[in-house]
Design an enzyme around this catalytic site. Structure first.
Site, PDB file in Angstrom:
ATOM      1  N   GLY A  14      40.929   7.004 -26.338  1.00 46.35           N
ATOM      2  CA  GLY A  14      41.831   7.545 -25.354  1.00 46.35           C
ATOM      3  C   GLY A  14      42.030   6.417 -24.266  1.00 46.35           C
ATOM      4  O   GLY A  14      42.058   5.390 -24.663  1.00 46.35           O
ATOM      5  N   CYS A  15      42.179   7.114 -23.233  1.00 40.59           N
ATOM      6  CA  CYS A  15      42.348   5.779 -22.071  1.00 40.59           C
ATOM      7  C   CYS A  15      41.289   4.639 -22.054  1.00 40.59           C
ATOM      8  O   CYS A  15      39.947   5.399 -21.896  1.00 40.59           O
ATOM      9  CB  CYS A  15      42.311   6.608 -20.701  1.00 40.59           C
ATOM     10  N   PHE A  16      41.733   3.500 -21.881  1.00 43.66           N
ATOM     11  CA  PHE A  16      40.431   2.422 -21.926  1.00 43.66           C
ATOM     12  C   PHE A  16      39.814   2.338 -20.646  1.00 43.66           C
ATOM     13  O   PHE A  16      38.683   1.931 -20.703  1.00 43.66           O
ATOM     14  CB  PHE A  16      41.117   1.148 -22.368  1.00 43.66           C
TER      15      PHE A  16
END
Length: 179
Positions: A14-16
């Site tokens: 997902g979002c880093f």
């Protein structure tokens, strides 16, 4: 850290920003960089290009760690329990192949460890794990404003709503691995 104990791991979940905050909190982790990997377009991709989902890249973190302090397997267990590895190309409100759950392995040993962890963790989740295990090819560091995002933006709503619950889960499940 001695060079013989230094290893690199690359994960996308997902979002880093979330993954970076999680891995930065672990003992034995030296550095964490947000970036992109797994794509198929030439040159250094930008966030704008990645966001389109057309480049094939995933948002990832590249973790440099001391294997004498924390093992690759331990990193994988933390990774698998701090994001949802059962949703295909989706983490919360982030949807698209750029948010896929992926482990980029450096060698056959890492590949086998990743396969074992996924198999062992299968019973932990109600749904099947869809995390992809892929050979690592190249890492592209994300733009500077993505680095240390949580540390530099704790007051932002995204940090409160998305990142802080992941850090709470990390503290609950892996307190013995925290700095």
């Amino acid at each position: 850290m001695s060079l013989e104990n230094r290893q690199v791991a690359t994960f996308g979940g997902g979002c880093f920003w979330c993954a970076e905050a999680v891995f930065r909190a672990l003992k034995g982790v030296e550095t964490v960089e947000s970036g992109y990997s797994g794509g198929n377009v030439p040159g250094h991709p930008t966030y704008r290009e990645i966001r389109s989902g057309l480049t094939g890249h995933a948002e990832v973190v590249q973790v440099v760690f001391n294997s004498a302090c924390i093992s690759y397997k331990d990193l994988l267990v933390v990774f698998m329990t701090t994001h949802n590895p059962t949703t295909l190309n989706k983490q919360g409100g982030d949807v698209g192949t750029q948010y896929r759950s992926v482990i980029f392995y450096q060698d056959e040993t890492e590949k086998k460890i990743a396969e074992t962890v996924i198999e062992e963790m299968g019973g932990y989740f109600n749904d099947s794990i869809v995390t992809v295990i892929s050979p690592f090819k190249k890492f592209f560091k994300a733009e500077d404003y993505h680095q240390d995002y949580y540390k530099n933006n704790k007051a932002e709503a995204y940090c409160h709503v998305v990142i802080m619950p992941k850090l709470a889960k990390l503290r609950e499940l892996h307190a013995n691995k925290l700095k």
